[in-house]
Design an enzyme around this catalytic site. Structure first.
Site, PDB file in Angstrom:
ATOM      1  N   LYS A  81       0.823  -1.199   0.000  1.00 30.98           N
ATOM      2  CA  LYS A  81       0.000   0.000   0.000  1.00 30.98           C
ATOM      3  C   LYS A  81       0.869   1.265   0.000  1.00 30.98           C
ATOM      4  O   LYS A  81       1.906   1.312   0.655  1.00 30.98           O
ATOM      5  CB  LYS A  81      -0.892  -0.049   1.247  1.00 30.98           C
ATOM      6  CG  LYS A  81      -2.063   0.877   1.284  1.00 30.98           C
ATOM      7  CD  LYS A  81      -2.946   0.517   2.475  1.00 30.98           C
ATOM      8  CE  LYS A  81      -4.151   1.420   2.577  1.00 30.98           C
ATOM      9  NZ  LYS A  81      -5.048   0.992   3.686  1.00 30.98           N
ATOM     10  N   SER A 157      -9.466   1.415   2.212  1.00 31.02           N
ATOM     11  CA  SER A 157      -8.450   2.143   1.492  1.00 31.02           C
ATOM     12  C   SER A 157      -7.385   1.247   0.851  1.00 31.02           C
ATOM     13  O   SER A 157      -6.508   1.726   0.144  1.00 31.02           O
ATOM     14  CB  SER A 157      -7.775   3.150   2.431  1.00 31.02           C
ATOM     15  OG  SER A 157      -7.199   2.477   3.557  1.00 31.02           O
ATOM     16  N   SER A 181     -10.671  -1.340   5.960  1.00 25.16           N
ATOM     17  CA  SER A 181      -9.858  -1.000   4.791  1.00 25.16           C
ATOM     18  C   SER A 181      -9.184  -2.176   4.115  1.00 25.16           C
ATOM     19  O   SER A 181      -8.720  -2.056   2.984  1.00 25.16           O
ATOM     20  CB  SER A 181      -8.798   0.039   5.173  1.00 25.16           C
ATOM     21  OG  SER A 181      -9.389   1.278   5.453  1.00 25.16           O
TER      22      SER A 181
END
Length: 477
Positions: A81, A157, A181
């Site tokens: 990420k 996310s 997320s």
């Protein structure tokens, strides 16, 4: 065989490299070719680390040729990420201002995966600064596309990792989760995801400089892997669990606990809080419950989890209080429109003063106690990840109604993050051409029980990925 390498599970990829059936370089090249083919359509991989990955793979091959023992993830490519540090690579958070913010060292979970032989192949997209909303759209890299339907969000996310894993660009994605997320994009993209207990995986979430964030960021955010199957989640879990001097929160709890006596009780909470659930989600929960019954679990219907609405309110107030001092600067970084999601959340749950905040910290502990008592009766709970099918991109930032709808949809993810318990998202099939899924969560530090139950569901309901990206009018499973 090379054409099929990216389709293999992470476990099978590592076994093939260790056994000399394929080289680590061949494995990485297979994934790089898949990225070149697919990423232009989905925009999940942001900073491609092609040469670094090939060099790491070549070192693995040299070690194998020298007769050295290779790790459990030997040669396996993984994405990271954009908010998680990879040594020598900018940690951009999807923000133009941080384009050149080069990381001095790997974040602890990256270091652990690398030590197990895995190869970072690229950073993956996120919402701007992680805070712009649930949809994976960043200022620096643009929108990531759900491979099942371009008209639906991939979630976030950790949406870039979910899409990369779902489409075969990486065998494992390293995301993080403070309220859904990892689990929401797992459901929306048809893959599996693990949110561990608070303190299970070591992490370092300091962003700029040596100072740590406040209690909400310390306690709510947990790094977690995504994979196409539960077996690969288990493999990543075994590697990521442990301690690290950079994280005094991480505790030396064994990765596997003592077997429970008799049939394991599972509480099914189909409609958390009684706020409503879409029929396809209800059907997914029912199918997973039947799978667990078939596997020998003692499955029982329960009306609700403890104190859900109270926990959601406390979560909102505590996080708003932590955001408040830096909100003007953060808002400027998010930019016009990018600030709407957090701004609406802070309007709904305003920051507390010192006395209120102290009381909220006590409420937090009290709710965790209520959950520990509930989970003493039910070691596992089955419920929705998100209470609707994948929604349109940006719904949560469009207006208050959209924001409230998304917050309600992920409510079970939010509360389980708040109380710090582990949860595994696992696919259950498809409905109307879109993936469906559930989550199994349970007692703190009993990820093993959650993974066992998720495996039982997967064994009976199947794996959905990898898939090729589809257009909105191509929804056949």
């Amino acid at each position: 065989m090379r054409d099929a390498l990216w389709r293999m599970s992470a476990a099978a990829q590592a076994e093939a490299v260790r056994g000399g059936e394929v080289s680590a370089v061949e494995l990485v090249d297979s994934h790089l070719e898949r990225i070149a083919e697919v990423n232009p359509r989905v925009n999940a991989v942001t900073q491609l680390l092609a040469e670094r990955a090939r060099e790491a793979a070549a070192r693995t091959d040299r070690r194998r040729a020298a007769g050295e023992a290779l790790g459990p993830l030997a040669g396996v490519p993984f994405t990271v990420k954009e908010s998680t540090a990879v040594e020598g690579v900018p940690t951009t958070f999807g923000v133009e201002r941080f384009r050149d913010l080069v990381a001095a060292a790997d974040a602890p979970p990256v270091a652990r995966l690398r030590a197990a032989g895995a190869v970072p192949i690229g950073h993956s997209n996120i919402p701007t600064l992680i805070l712009a909303g649930m949809h994976t759209r960043s200022e620096l890299f643009g929108d990531t596309v759900n491979p099942w339907d371009s008209g639906r969000t991939p979630g976030g996310s950790s949406g870039g990792d979910a899409v990369a894993v779902a489409t075969g660009m990486a065998a494992i994605g390293l995301g993080n989760d403070s309220g859904g997320s990892v689990r929401v994009p797992a459901q929306f993209c048809g893959v599996a995801g693990l949110k561990p207990s608070t303190g299970r995986f070591p992490a370092d979430h300091r962003f700029l400089g040596p100072d740590d964030p406040g209690p909400a960021s310390q306690m709510l955010v947990t790094d977690g892997p995504l994979a196409r199957g539960v077996g690969d989640l288990r493999l990543a879990y075994e590697v990521l669990a442990g301690t690290d001097p950079r994280d005094p929160r991480a505790v030396p709890v064994p990765a596997y606990g003592e077997p429970l006596p008799g049939r394991v009780k599972v509480a099914v909470v189909a409609d958390p809080g009684g706020h409503g659930v879409h029929p396809t989600v209800s059907a997914a929960v029912a199918a997973a419950a039947d799978a667990l019954r078939d596997a020998g679990y003692d499955v029982r219907e329960e009306r609700d989890v403890p104190r859900l609405d109270e926990a959601l309110d406390a979560y909102g107030r505590i996080t708003a209080t932590e955001f408040a001092p830096t909100w003007p600067a953060v808002r400027a970084l998010l930019g016009k429109g990018g600030d709407r999601y957090i701004a609406m959340a802070m309007e709904q749950a305003p920051a507390a003063d010192a006395a209120e905040f102290m009381k909220l910290m006590g409420v937090w502990m009290n709710i965790r106690r209520s959950w520990a008592e509930f989970l003493d009766t039910y070691p596992l709970v089955l419920g929705p990840v998100f209470t609707e099918p994948p929604v349109e991109p940006g719904l949560e930032s469009r207006d208050r109604a959209g924001r409230d709808r998304v917050a309600s949809g992920m409510r079970l993810c939010t509360v389980t993050s708040f109380v710090g318990v582990p949860g595994v998202a696992v696919p259950t099939g498809t409905a109307d051409g879109l993936p469906t899924g559930v989550q199994v969560f349970g007692r703190a530090f009993r990820e093993d029980l959650c993974l066992d139950a998720a495996q039982a569901i997967e064994d009976r309901l199947g794996v959905l990925a990898p898939i090729d990206p589809r257009d909105g009018d191509d929804l056949a499973p």
